[in-house]
Design a protein around this motif. Sequence first.
Motif, mmCIF file in Angstrom:
data_model
loop_
_atom_site.group_PDB
_atom_site.id
_atom_site.type_symbol
_atom_site.label_atom_id
_atom_site.label_comp_id
_atom_site.label_asym_id
_atom_site.label_seq_id
_atom_site.Cartn_x
_atom_site.Cartn_y
_atom_site.Cartn_z
ATOM 1 N N ALA A 37 0.832 -1.206 0.000
ATOM 2 C CA ALA A 37 0.000 0.000 0.000
ATOM 3 C C ALA A 37 0.863 1.250 0.000
ATOM 4 N N LEU A 38 1.941 1.227 0.797
ATOM 5 C CA LEU A 38 2.808 2.411 0.864
ATOM 6 C C LEU A 38 3.485 2.668 -0.470
ATOM 7 N N LEU A 39 3.954 1.602 -1.112
ATOM 8 C CA LEU A 39 4.578 1.755 -2.429
ATOM 9 C C LEU A 39 3.577 2.356 -3.415
ATOM 10 N N PHE A 40 2.353 1.822 -3.369
ATOM 11 C CA PHE A 40 1.318 2.308 -4.276
ATOM 12 C C PHE A 40 1.069 3.803 -4.052
ATOM 13 N N ILE A 41 0.950 4.180 -2.766
ATOM 14 C CA ILE A 41 0.698 5.585 -2.455
ATOM 15 C C ILE A 41 1.861 6.451 -2.944
ATOM 16 N N ALA A 42 3.082 5.953 -2.757
ATOM 17 C CA ALA A 42 4.246 6.737 -3.159
ATOM 18 C C ALA A 42 4.259 6.953 -4.670
ATOM 19 N N ILE B 90 -8.750 -4.219 -2.525
ATOM 20 C CA ILE B 90 -8.783 -5.157 -1.397
ATOM 21 C C ILE B 90 -7.414 -5.755 -1.150
ATOM 22 N N LEU B 91 -6.718 -6.095 -2.238
ATOM 23 C CA LEU B 91 -5.390 -6.684 -2.114
ATOM 24 C C LEU B 91 -4.428 -5.755 -1.366
ATOM 25 N N LEU B 92 -4.524 -4.465 -1.635
ATOM 26 C CA LEU B 92 -3.619 -3.515 -0.989
ATOM 27 C C LEU B 92 -4.134 -3.095 0.383
ATOM 28 N N ALA B 93 -5.458 -2.914 0.487
ATOM 29 C CA ALA B 93 -6.006 -2.293 1.699
ATOM 30 C C ALA B 93 -6.091 -3.264 2.873
ATOM 31 N N VAL B 132 0.974 12.621 -17.081
ATOM 32 C CA VAL B 132 2.405 12.733 -17.376
ATOM 33 C C VAL B 132 3.122 11.450 -16.977
ATOM 34 N N VAL B 133 2.860 10.967 -15.748
ATOM 35 C CA VAL B 133 3.535 9.762 -15.259
ATOM 36 C C VAL B 133 3.204 8.564 -16.145
ATOM 37 N N PHE B 134 1.920 8.392 -16.455
ATOM 38 C CA PHE B 134 1.520 7.244 -17.276
ATOM 39 C C PHE B 134 2.057 7.365 -18.705
ATOM 40 N N SER B 135 2.163 8.595 -19.222
ATOM 41 C CA SER B 135 2.729 8.749 -20.565
ATOM 42 C C SER B 135 4.154 8.234 -20.585
ATOM 43 N N ARG B 136 4.905 8.594 -19.549
ATOM 44 C CA ARG B 136 6.314 8.167 -19.528
ATOM 45 C C ARG B 136 6.422 6.663 -19.375
ATOM 46 N N LEU B 137 5.454 6.055 -18.669
ATOM 47 C CA LEU B 137 5.483 4.603 -18.486
ATOM 48 C C LEU B 137 4.817 3.868 -19.644
ATOM 49 N N GLY B 138 4.284 4.639 -20.611
ATOM 50 C CA GLY B 138 3.591 4.012 -21.732
ATOM 51 C C GLY B 138 2.267 3.384 -21.338
ATOM 52 N N LEU B 139 1.634 3.908 -20.291
ATOM 53 C CA LEU B 139 0.391 3.295 -19.804
ATOM 54 C C LEU B 139 -0.874 4.043 -20.222
ATOM 55 N N VAL B 140 -0.714 5.231 -20.846
ATOM 56 C CA VAL B 140 -1.910 5.956 -21.259
ATOM 57 C C VAL B 140 -2.671 5.089 -22.252
ATOM 58 N N ASN B 141 -3.993 5.157 -22.203
ATOM 59 C CA ASN B 141 -4.844 4.318 -23.051
ATOM 60 C C ASN B 141 -4.750 2.836 -22.698
ATOM 61 N N SER B 142 -4.789 2.518 -21.419
ATOM 62 C CA SER B 142 -4.801 1.104 -21.038
ATOM 63 C C SER B 142 -5.735 0.924 -19.847
ATOM 64 N N TYR B 143 -6.243 -0.300 -19.703
ATOM 65 C CA TYR B 143 -7.058 -0.604 -18.522
ATOM 66 C C TYR B 143 -6.257 -0.372 -17.247
ATOM 67 N N GLN B 144 -4.955 -0.762 -17.294
ATOM 68 C CA GLN B 144 -4.123 -0.641 -16.099
ATOM 69 C C GLN B 144 -4.120 0.782 -15.573
ATOM 70 N N ALA B 145 -3.986 1.756 -16.495
ATOM 71 C CA ALA B 145 -3.932 3.153 -16.066
ATOM 72 C C ALA B 145 -5.207 3.525 -15.324
ATOM 73 N N LEU B 146 -6.356 3.117 -15.864
ATOM 74 C CA LEU B 146 -7.626 3.482 -15.232
ATOM 75 C C LEU B 146 -7.781 2.786 -13.889
ATOM 76 N N ILE B 147 -7.373 1.518 -13.820
ATOM 77 C CA ILE B 147 -7.486 0.784 -12.554
ATOM 78 C C ILE B 147 -6.578 1.406 -11.496
ATOM 79 N N LEU B 148 -5.325 1.705 -11.878
ATOM 80 C CA LEU B 148 -4.399 2.329 -10.927
ATOM 81 C C LEU B 148 -4.937 3.680 -10.466
#
Lengths: 315, 281
Positions: A37-42, B90-93, B132-148
């Motif tokens: 969670a901390l990594l994600f937040i960071a 849920i996995l993170l929280a 900006v961050v997702f553009s640099r990671l090449g994640l713009v226009n992906s499900y992953q970007a929206l989920i994150l």
Amino acid sequence: MARALPSTAAVPAAAAVRPRRRVRRGLFADYLFLLPALLFIAVTMLYPVWTNLRMSLHDVTVMTFLRDNAPFVGLQNYRDLLADPVFHKALGLSLIFTAGSLAFQFGIGFALALFFNRPFPGNTTLRALLLLAWLLPTVVSGSLFRWMLDGDFGVVNYALVSLGLLDDGRYWLIEPGTALAGTVLANVWVGIPFNMALLLAGLQGIPHTLYEAASVDGATGWQRFRSLTLPLMRPVSLSVLLLGLIYTFKVFDLIYIMTGGGPVDATTVLPIYTYKLTFSFFRFGDGAAAATLLLVGLVGVALLYLWAARREEAS
Amino acid sequence: MSTAVARFRREGYGSTLVGVLIVALFLFPVFWMVSTSLKAPADIFATPPDLIPSPPSAEAYREAVFGNPIVLRAMVSSVVVSLGTMLLTILLAAPAAYALARLELPGGPLVLLLLLITQLLPSIVMAGPLFVVFSRLGLVNSYQALILADTTITLPFAVIILRPFFLSVPKDLESAALVDGATRWRSFVQVTLPLVRPGLVTVAAFSFLFAWGEFVFALSLNTNEGIQPVTVALNKLIGQYGTQWNSLMAISTAVAVPIVAVFAGLQKFIVGGLTSGATKE
């Protein structure tokens, strides 16, 4: 149960042998629970806030933003904003939108909470149904209010004209004078159930015995409301209002869907202004500066909230 | 006769009647949405407007929802993004809330404060830098970007909701498991987690509801029609359909149906979560 006893006895003995190492190793393993969670937040929250802050101090444009080599310009972006009349207008509109929304959703929410605070058959079900308005996706409520406020065939015009309150239908969301009021109306509708639910939780926390004692002393309903309910609801009301302030000040989607900020900036509140700078005009630096100001304002309100909560607790 | 009236009064049916009227008035917009969606094109423009469509027509649903590949594909995208957000949240929280409730970590209160602050971040402030961050990671226009991106909103809320649930699990249960030789992780998964199931359901429901209705990230982090969520699709169609309000209200109703279904099924968890999330800190 009995089988656990011997091992319980063994634990302190083992701990006594190497206390320090055990704590260290356990602690590291324990932090692993928090680490993802901390990594994600960071990565997805702190780093973007930092990026935002940095962008607000650089002249970031379409040409420079991907390569990360925008020239440093100090506070120039902020100066640009403060010199922009649209920014001042946006700030003013945000304040009107927020104050209007809060006044009505809190007032009506409070009245409904008082009503639903009495037990009657079907109370819980009816109350839950109200929450539907709050749960609907904003795009749905936004489109719905666009249709109801439609100038030609909207049901709001029809109702007002039939009741004799208006001679002719109005183009609520197209006329600059009424567009903001239209968005406030929709936002109040969405916010009432939320206010009601929290205020009702507060009302239910007031001990019944207080009211009984007051009745024995001959207090009328109105007197009980004024000298018991109102003062006792002060802390809850304050937190509901401050939470509402935070939530309402950052409303973007509802307004964007209903009016897109128009007509001619008549509903361009601060979040819409920020969005337009970044995603319509690609003035990333200025957009970041506006976002930072928005954030500073919200943090200010949050600090006020914490301060008020602490003061209420102390008194 | 008079006893019936007295009984009516005593049991509070008068209040019930008033309550029903209030709810009916308040939910009129929802009724109007469904009613409009069931009208034939010409009936939308009737003056005075028909409260109940006569005869009801499923044409708008046939054409604008089931016959519209854009809407159908967007529905699928929304399901993917919502379920993804729910799982990631849920996995993170769950482990994080557990750690903050149980493990007495140095710095724990600081993390809690950090979570409260991140709850303040408006999507619109995050959208620019995330782009900006997702553009640099090449994640713009992906499900992953929206989920994150959606999880940035649901995670702080989820940890704050879940922590009290973990606090209310008796410590002895877990101590017994630990003494029997289970690791922290195993005792967390096998003993504690099943006991906080109501909290997990609340968090799952809220994450799903939020992600299903999310608009700002979906609008700003994605330009690909193939993965655009249904919220963005609906907003685009408002311009495209112009005055075909029956079609727009049919799509709106279709977007609202999953929300109503989740709410009807998990009402208890949602109402509880709403009040606890905002008042307990």
